[in-house]
Design an enzyme around this catalytic site. Structure first.
Site, PDB file in Angstrom:
ATOM      1  N   LYS A 140     -27.245  55.597  33.514  1.00 27.92           N
ATOM      2  CA  LYS A 140     -26.170  55.175  34.414  1.00 27.92           C
ATOM      3  C   LYS A 140     -25.509  53.901  33.880  1.00 27.92           C
ATOM      4  O   LYS A 140     -26.189  52.905  33.619  1.00 27.92           O
ATOM      5  CB  LYS A 140     -26.710  54.931  35.823  1.00 27.92           C
ATOM      6  N   ILE A 141     -24.198  53.979  33.751  1.00 31.76           N
ATOM      7  CA  ILE A 141     -23.386  52.829  33.360  1.00 31.76           C
ATOM      8  C   ILE A 141     -22.394  52.556  34.481  1.00 31.76           C
ATOM      9  O   ILE A 141     -21.678  53.466  34.913  1.00 31.76           O
ATOM     10  CB  ILE A 141     -22.625  53.120  32.052  1.00 31.76           C
TER      11      ILE A 141
END
Length: 369
Positions: A140-141
């Site tokens: 997850k960014i």
């Protein structure tokens, strides 16, 4: 399998993922039972791990083994988290196989203090992919301005990415562009298999209504008050329209011919925070093809019990557009709402992360005495 979850996917093409993870779920086999009930993937975040690790003794044995070395506590945190991520990847690996890589993903987030540090985010995302090295992992960014370049770069390197903390349509458009450009860069290699890259774009839903409703109540006119509880679903429907527009046409067709997958919209923060709203509101109203809804436990249970399984994400789009226009008319600045929610989202995850590190430092000191 739950009839509602089965219908959600088989009839309408939406995948239900669980927005939770803890060591007890893995040890007890409960996570496998949730999977067998029709849940097709899992997301986690720093707040989830703060609750899991601080709120139980399930991690004490492992922590006792690793906390006596001279390394920083943050390394111990990642050791605890990565073991859970590996366990969840094991649980959902058969979903990945049976869906040909459409589902079965487990998401882990880069450290929240990197949300506005593009190079740091890129290095951290690459490091998590290399260290965990699971085909059904999504890193997850945050979809911050600083996160856009790392998103593109990770996709260009062939990694699967969950873009999190999206609160606005303009930012969502940039996230889509980062994904498409990353795929085009990857496709420059004639031997690259684009079908091995997956991504979701995570729109946070219920938080939008919380903030917008507060502003509408402050305005206080009848026109403003009539819009309460409508902004989040309207934005979700408009986001879906943007999705269908951008993943069509010559540019997308060229990538799809190489095996590329669409970047599915993912509806996050779908538990209704206002008790006056139906507890399945943000599930029922956003069902449709090529989407994901990641649900906290209580919302998942509520939907299985009494949710409405019907295609709604592209219904009444004109009404959604009218709501959007009326919000501006009564004085709600949705760009400002999005900016505030992004700040709050980043700060919330950072606070949970910092609190957990402090808890682990205290535990480590106790072990050494």
């Amino acid at each position: 399998m739950s009839e509602r979850l089965d219908g959600l996917f088989e009839q309408y093409g939406q995948s239900a993922w669980l927005d939770n993870l803890n060591r007890h779920y893995l040890r007890s086999g409960e996570l496998a039972e949730i999977r067998d009930g029709g849940v097709r993937g899992l997301t986690s975040n720093p707040s989830i791990f703060q609750k899991a690790i601080s709120g139980s003794d399930d991690y004490d044995e492992q922590f006792g083994e690793i906390a006596t070395d001279d390394g920083p506590i943050v390394d111990d945190y990642w050791s605890l988290v990565i073991r859970d991520i590996h366990g969840a990847c094991d649980v959902f690996s058969k979903v990945y196989d049976h869906s040909d890589g459409v589902d079965g993903y487990v998401s882990v987030e880069v450290a929240p203090d990197l949300a506005h540090d593009g190079p740091g985010t890129e290095a951290a995302a690459r490091g998590l992919h290399e260290r965990i090295n699971r085909r059904n992992l999504m890193v997850k960014i945050p979809g911050t301005e600083a996160g856009l370049a790392p998103i593109e770069q990770m996709i260009a390197e062939g990694n699967s990415i969950n873009v999190t903390l999206i609160f606005s349509l303009p930012r969502y458009a940039k996230v889509i562009e980062a994904y498409l450009t990353g795929l085009e860069r990857l496709a420059e290699d004639p031997d690259a298999d684009l079908s091995h890259v997956a991504s979701v774009a995570s729109f946070f839903i219920s938080r939008v209504d919380v903030e917008v409703d507060k502003r509408l109540e402050s305005i206080g006119t009848d026109e403003a008050l009539a819009l309460r509880g409508k902004a989040a679903v309207a934005q979700g429907k408009l986001a879906y329209q943007l999705f269908t527009e951008r993943f069509a046409g010559e540019r997308w067709d060229a990538l799809a011919a190489r095996g590329a997958r669409v970047q599915r919209p993912l509806w996050a923060s779908t538990g209704a925070k206002n008790p006056d709203y139906p507890d399945t509101l943000y599930v029922d109203e956003l069902i449709g093809p090529d989407t994901v809804n990641t649900l906290p436990d209580a919302t998942l249970d509520a939907f299985v019990d009494h949710g409405t399984v019907a295609r709604r994400v592209d219904a009444d789009v004109a009404d959604a557009e009218a709501v959007w226009a009326k919000l501006a008319d009564v004085g709600v600045d949705m760009d400002d709402v999005a900016a505030q929610l992004e700040r709050e989202g980043v700060d919330s995850f950072a606070k949970a992360f910092d609190e957990l590190i402090e808890t682990l430092e205290t535990k480590a000191a106790e072990l050494q005495n």
